[in-house]
Write a protein that holds these residues in place. Sequence first.
Motif, short mmCIF file in Angstrom:
data_model
loop_
_atom_site.label_atom_id
_atom_site.label_comp_id
_atom_site.label_asym_id
_atom_site.label_seq_id
_atom_site.Cartn_x
_atom_site.Cartn_y
_atom_site.Cartn_z
N GLN A 49 1.26 25.22 1.78
CA GLN A 49 0.51 24.74 0.49
C GLN A 49 0.18 23.21 0.83
N GLU A 50 -1.11 22.88 0.60
CA GLU A 50 -1.41 21.42 0.52
C GLU A 50 -1.51 21.05 -0.78
N LEU A 51 -1.04 19.66 -1.15
CA LEU A 51 -1.33 19.37 -2.30
C LEU A 51 -1.83 18.02 -2.21
N PRO A 52 -2.82 17.45 -3.27
CA PRO A 52 -3.48 16.17 -3.20
C PRO A 52 -2.56 14.99 -3.22
N THR A 56 0.72 -1.05 -0.09
CA THR A 56 0.03 0.06 0.05
C THR A 56 0.80 1.25 0.02
N CYS A 57 0.62 2.41 -0.85
CA CYS A 57 1.32 3.51 -0.79
C CYS A 57 0.41 4.60 -0.72
N VAL A 58 1.18 5.87 -0.72
CA VAL A 58 0.44 7.15 -0.90
C VAL A 58 1.19 7.79 -2.05
N GLY A 59 0.18 7.82 -3.06
CA GLY A 59 0.79 8.49 -4.17
C GLY A 59 0.92 9.85 -4.30
N VAL A 60 1.98 10.53 -4.44
CA VAL A 60 2.11 12.19 -4.55
C VAL A 60 2.62 12.58 -5.90
N PHE A 68 4.87 18.81 -6.36
CA PHE A 68 5.46 19.11 -5.48
C PHE A 68 6.80 19.95 -5.70
N GLY A 69 7.52 19.22 -6.71
CA GLY A 69 8.70 20.11 -7.07
C GLY A 69 8.47 21.36 -7.49
N GLU A 70 7.48 21.66 -8.42
CA GLU A 70 6.91 23.33 -8.88
C GLU A 70 6.65 24.04 -7.72
N ALA A 71 5.75 23.54 -6.82
CA ALA A 71 5.40 24.47 -5.59
C ALA A 71 6.66 24.60 -4.57
N ALA A 72 7.61 23.64 -4.63
CA ALA A 72 8.76 23.96 -3.60
C ALA A 72 9.69 24.96 -4.26
N SER A 73 9.78 24.78 -5.68
CA SER A 73 10.55 25.80 -6.36
C SER A 73 10.11 27.31 -6.45
#
Length: 64
Positions: free
Chosen positions: A49-52, A18-22, A27-32
Amino acid sequence: MLFRSDYETAPYFDPPLTCVGVPRVDFGEAASRMLLERLANPDAPRERQELPVQVVLRASTGHG
């Protein structure tokens, strides 16, 4: 067992994991963007910022 990020090999483990897909690109664009904004204006209030994410249920947690 639970892993962060939906590794391509996770379904092939025994039992499948079982995994949590991110959304890695998001994430990279928001962090940059946040880093560049912080460098341009160090005194600005911190941003959150919260991402789904998506939980991918498999046999390792009794699903699938």
